[in-house]
Design an enzyme around this catalytic site. Structure first.
Site, PDB file in Angstrom:
ATOM      1  N   HIS A  64      48.982 -37.419  43.907  1.00  0.00           N
ATOM      2  CA  HIS A  64      49.495 -36.327  43.065  1.00  0.00           C
ATOM      3  C   HIS A  64      50.985 -36.468  42.789  1.00  0.00           C
ATOM      4  CE1 HIS A  64      51.146 -33.639  46.326  1.00  0.00           C
ATOM      5  NE2 HIS A  64      50.169 -34.124  47.051  1.00  0.00           N
ATOM      6  N   ASP A 164      55.525 -36.252  50.134  1.00  0.00           N
ATOM      7  CA  ASP A 164      54.238 -35.637  49.758  1.00  0.00           C
ATOM      8  C   ASP A 164      54.318 -35.286  48.278  1.00  0.00           C
ATOM      9  OD1 ASP A 164      51.949 -34.146  49.426  1.00  0.00           O
ATOM     10  OD2 ASP A 164      52.558 -32.514  50.745  1.00  0.00           O
ATOM     11  N   GLU A 194      48.481 -30.410  42.465  1.00  0.00           N
ATOM     12  CA  GLU A 194      47.714 -30.492  43.717  1.00  0.00           C
ATOM     13  C   GLU A 194      48.131 -29.387  44.663  1.00  0.00           C
ATOM     14  OE1 GLU A 194      46.842 -31.820  47.910  1.00  0.00           O
ATOM     15  OE2 GLU A 194      48.716 -31.227  46.988  1.00  0.00           O
ATOM     16  N   GLU A 195      49.435 -29.135  44.731  1.00  0.00           N
ATOM     17  CA  GLU A 195      49.949 -28.169  45.712  1.00  0.00           C
ATOM     18  C   GLU A 195      49.547 -26.729  45.372  1.00  0.00           C
ATOM     19  OE1 GLU A 195      51.118 -29.179  48.388  1.00  0.00           O
ATOM     20  OE2 GLU A 195      52.083 -31.119  48.088  1.00  0.00           O
ATOM     21  N   ASP A 217      47.321 -39.600  50.162  1.00  0.00           N
ATOM     22  CA  ASP A 217      48.227 -38.461  50.354  1.00  0.00           C
ATOM     23  C   ASP A 217      48.831 -38.562  51.755  1.00  0.00           C
ATOM     24  OD1 ASP A 217      49.509 -35.961  49.996  1.00  0.00           O
ATOM     25  OD2 ASP A 217      47.770 -35.127  48.963  1.00  0.00           O
ATOM     26  N   HIS A 303      56.083 -30.587  53.917  1.00  0.00           N
ATOM     27  CA  HIS A 303      56.446 -29.370  53.169  1.00  0.00           C
ATOM     28  C   HIS A 303      57.785 -28.780  53.603  1.00  0.00           C
ATOM     29  CE1 HIS A 303      52.177 -28.453  51.426  1.00  0.00           C
ATOM     30  NE2 HIS A 303      52.649 -29.651  51.120  1.00  0.00           N
TER      31      HIS A 303
HETATM   32 ZN   LIG Z   1      50.064 -33.864  49.158  1.00  0.00          ZN
END
Ligand SMILES: [Zn+2]
Length: 329
Positions: A64, A164, A194-195, A217, A303
């Site tokens: 992503h 990410d 995606e998130e 990922d 994150h």
């Molecule tokens: Zn991811």
């Protein structure tokens, strides 16, 4: 490869604003001689299908383009911006972070005095753009920002925002670059949003109609102080996903991935992840179902503004994929 990764992790790409990342990928894919397509949601894809075998398998690889971020929801008279998270941002990890908007404006996230034992919430936080009042604010309601941090390298470890899943995008690019021949028709897909709940992956998988799907990922690790026990650590190789909170990986796909890792002599780890999922879930449930799996790059501090991966795991993932695609599944 570090300079390639640097270009991708410093790009601006909160969910729904993937244009800059998509442009970088289009340019790099063009250099590899690949033709690209963009669907209605913004997913970027490139089909690599040498040969003319009509019965060949259709393999989907996906990473992503988007990253977590924040979106302005209110601007007060003094020019302080309230915001909502885009994806799995956690409020306590935002304090003191710098954020960057699409127009280049930089803000810092401040927190109001907070009492008691409850964790900080987004309603306690604001973005300070250094403006003296509302009229001096250069961003608008609905504008998005990403964290703003440079890439740092420390030995084999890389630290950056948005590893990410820009590291997944780089793994796909490098796999295509190194792939000499394949008996399959392989779609390299770079997905959007995606998130926000795997929103791009489902339509992209429907569009390609794959026989097999593999997402690339990041995943969490169990190798930090007092981490919840988990059999994934930095530097021990890419992780082959068995399950996460959104899917059980297809056993035949897992077997193929493990066989490819063994064949290519790539050390690997097995991943059982308690919380979180990836585009592989959306691929698996596309159309009438697609056998799907996921190769995960172990990553600490997922994150946060400072995610950390190990280059040996990145290199291992590329070698595993090149081996997998080079032979019949
Ligand atoms: Zn991811």
């Amino acid at each position: 490869m570090i300079s390639l990764i640097n270009r991708y992790v410093t790009a601006f790409g909160p969910s729904g604003n993937e244009d800059e990342v998509r442009s970088l990928l289009q340019a790099d894919l063009k250099q590899l001689g690949a033709e690209t397509q963009i669907d209605a949601l913004g997913n970027l894809s490139c089909l690599h299908a040498p040969g003319k075998d009509k019965n060949r398998s259709r393999v989907l690889l996906m990473a992503h383009m988007d990253e977590i971020g924040v979106m302005v929801s209110h601007i007060d008279a003094q020019g302080f911006c309230r915001f909502l998270p885009l994806g799995g941002v956690r409020a306590p990890w935002c304090v003191g972070a710098r954020v960057r908007f699409g127009n280049g404006a930089i803000g810092i996230i401040g927190a109001e005095p907070h009492e008691g034992s409850t964790a900080l919430k987004f309603e306690d936080l604001y973005i300070d753009l250094g403006a003296s009042d509302q009229s001096a604010v250069t961003v608008n309601i609905g504008d998005s920002a990403c964290f703003d941090r440079p890439l740092e390298a420390s030995g084999q470890r890389l630290i950056a925002k948005s590893l990410d899943d820009r590291i997944g995008c780089v793994v796909l690019l490098e796999t295509l670059r190194r792939l000499r021949s394949t008996p399959h028709a392989v779609a390299f897909v770079f997905s959007v949003q995606e998130e926000m709940g795997l929103r791009g992956a489902g339509v992209a998988a429907f569009g390609f109609d794959p026989d097999f799907g593999i997402a690339v990922d990041v995943t969490r690790t169990g190798d930090t102080p007092k981490a919840r026990p988990m059999e994934v650590a930095l530097g021990k190789g890419p992780a082959i996903k068995l399950r996460d909170s959104g899917m059980l990986a297809d056993p035949a796909v897992v077997r193929s991935l493990r066989a490819a890792a063994d064949h290519a002599k790539v050390p690997y780890q097995l991943e059982v992840l308690e919380h979180g999922t990836t585009d592989a879930r959306a691929i698996q449930t596309a159309r009438s179902g697609v056998p799907a799996g996921c190769i995960s790059i172990p990553c600490r501090y997922v994150h946060t503004p400072s995610e950390m991966v190990d280059m040996r795991d990145v290199e291992g993932a590329i070698r595993l994929l090149v081996d997998l695609l080079g032979r019949k599944l």
